[in-house]
Design an enzyme around this catalytic site. Sequence first.
Site, PDB file in Angstrom:
ATOM      1  N   LYS A  22      44.352  40.997  38.045  1.00  0.00           N
ATOM      2  CA  LYS A  22      43.289  40.155  37.477  1.00  0.00           C
ATOM      3  C   LYS A  22      42.205  41.012  36.820  1.00  0.00           C
ATOM      4  CE  LYS A  22      39.306  37.793  39.628  1.00  0.00           C
ATOM      5  NZ  LYS A  22      38.375  38.862  39.439  1.00  0.00           N
ATOM      6  N   ASN A  23      41.686  41.980  37.564  1.00  0.00           N
ATOM      7  CA  ASN A  23      40.532  42.715  37.046  1.00  0.00           C
ATOM      8  C   ASN A  23      40.877  43.623  35.871  1.00  0.00           C
ATOM      9  OD1 ASN A  23      38.879  41.416  38.821  1.00  0.00           O
ATOM     10  ND2 ASN A  23      38.788  43.090  40.308  1.00  0.00           N
ATOM     11  N   CYS A 117      31.568  35.102  41.419  1.00  0.00           N
ATOM     12  CA  CYS A 117      31.364  35.061  42.863  1.00  0.00           C
ATOM     13  C   CYS A 117      29.921  35.372  43.217  1.00  0.00           C
ATOM     14  CB  CYS A 117      32.272  36.068  43.556  1.00  0.00           C
ATOM     15  SG  CYS A 117      33.971  35.523  43.606  1.00  0.00           S
ATOM     16  N   ARG A 122      23.712  40.767  41.811  1.00  0.00           N
ATOM     17  CA  ARG A 122      24.746  41.444  41.005  1.00  0.00           C
ATOM     18  C   ARG A 122      24.116  41.864  39.687  1.00  0.00           C
ATOM     19  NH1 ARG A 122      30.666  38.855  41.936  1.00  0.00           N
ATOM     20  NH2 ARG A 122      31.202  40.804  40.938  1.00  0.00           N
ATOM     21  N   ASP A 305      36.866  44.233  47.945  1.00  0.00           N
ATOM     22  CA  ASP A 305      37.535  42.952  47.678  1.00  0.00           C
ATOM     23  C   ASP A 305      38.619  42.633  48.709  1.00  0.00           C
ATOM     24  OD1 ASP A 305      35.863  42.570  45.590  1.00  0.00           O
ATOM     25  OD2 ASP A 305      37.347  42.826  44.003  1.00  0.00           O
ATOM     26  N   ARG A 397      40.951  31.179  40.866  1.00  0.00           N
ATOM     27  CA  ARG A 397      40.431  32.129  39.880  1.00  0.00           C
ATOM     28  C   ARG A 397      41.233  33.427  39.896  1.00  0.00           C
ATOM     29  NH1 ARG A 397      35.251  34.020  41.379  1.00  0.00           N
ATOM     30  NH2 ARG A 397      35.911  35.577  39.900  1.00  0.00           N
TER      31      ARG A 397
END
Length: 418
Positions: A22-23, A117, A122, A305, A397
Amino acid sequence: MEKLLIEGGKRLSGTIHVSGAKNAAIAIIPAVLLVEGVCRIENIPQIKDVEVIVNILKFLGAEVSYVEQDVLEIDASCVNTYYADCELAKSMRASYYLLGALLGRFGNAKVSMPGGCDFGSRPIDLHIKGFEALGATVTVDRDVVIATSEHLFADSVYLDFPSVGATINIMLAATRIPGTTVIENAAKEPHVVDLANFLNQMGAKIKGAGTDVIRIMGVDKLSGGTYSIIPDQIEAGTYMIAAAAAGGDVTVENLIPKHMESLSAKLEEAGITITEMDDSIRVRSDGNFKKINVKTMPYPGFPTDLQPQIVSFLTRANGTSNVIEGVWESRFQYTDELLKFGAQIKIEDEKAIVHGIPKLYGTEVKATDLRAGAGMIIAALMAEGFSKISNVCHIDRGYENLVEKLKNVGASIRRIEE
Ligand code: UD1
């Protein structure tokens, strides 16, 4: 409202195939803005975050099509705007990569501030510091970030923390700036390396990705080509922990064992049998395991994570474990939900003290964010009886076909409408 219904206590056995990262995908897709010509990107995960970033590229005017289920072709040559101040951009945090990509392409960018999230503050100050070092002027107008420049130039940027997002954004902005940009104290996460490999494949000259110092020798032009995204380290880790927690014999395949080293070491320390193969890891567990202490850190440390998943696992360990969060300021809010399973967890600042107990009990909880949701699933797989997990949208997601993948190895899990 859609929920996951899970009956715990089932032994897991079989093979789980890991999807593309994903990232990496959500950094590589906007990076196509820097390329002239068609990019064919393989191993694209079918998840909500990818859908959003793809839609943002379409909104900007790129030609995007799926040529196979997990293969995207994107031609962003015709994009002629740097305005990405849209609702879509607000809906995902990683839309901040549009800042680096648009700045690198047009010398200007206007992007809505990210959501994503919610685990504490952040900030994007390090991203901004990087852009400013390259000659951009950055202003934040409520929820929109505007970066402008007359002339971008190569320079050295020292990051106070090896931020993944800032490292990627500076790489994106600098790829086409003449001269050599140097990022010091750069993030070393696998997806930082994957983005650099993608850009290099398209003609960039980036050296040192995966080390503390990344050197970007600017090139005039990037041209289209083919690239395949790496497997998802966090998805792989989630299934490894699920197998260890629920008990069973599961092979997690299509992963890079090197990316899993910090997790494999910790699971072995807890008494789980881990067998590494070329591109898969077999996890064997009888459902009984020992306490361990974990501290999350930037790569190659234990990934933040996977913190909610490992905390969830440790709620049933024999003994008391300490888990220290070393990346995010506030990433233990979800533990209130774990308590509903009967778990015994005490939070002291950045430390979770997890007192292992023999049994968890099925309950109703909500996924407070993506990885917390994965932690809830792991607790539900271990718990006696039925559990319901709401806010499934967070889980969607980042996990492709999670229900099917777990079902295939014997979990009792399904989606319900309530
Ligand atoms: C990425 C991951 C996220 C993961 C995190 C850490 C993506 C899309 N998301 O997020 O899932 O949890 O890496 O591995 O890849 N910081 C600042 N200023 C900044 C940027 C960050 O102080 O400008 C701080 C943050 O508050 C945090 C730490 O640096 O404490 C790590 O953040 P960073 O590595 O930037 O995470 P993201 O790239 O946002």
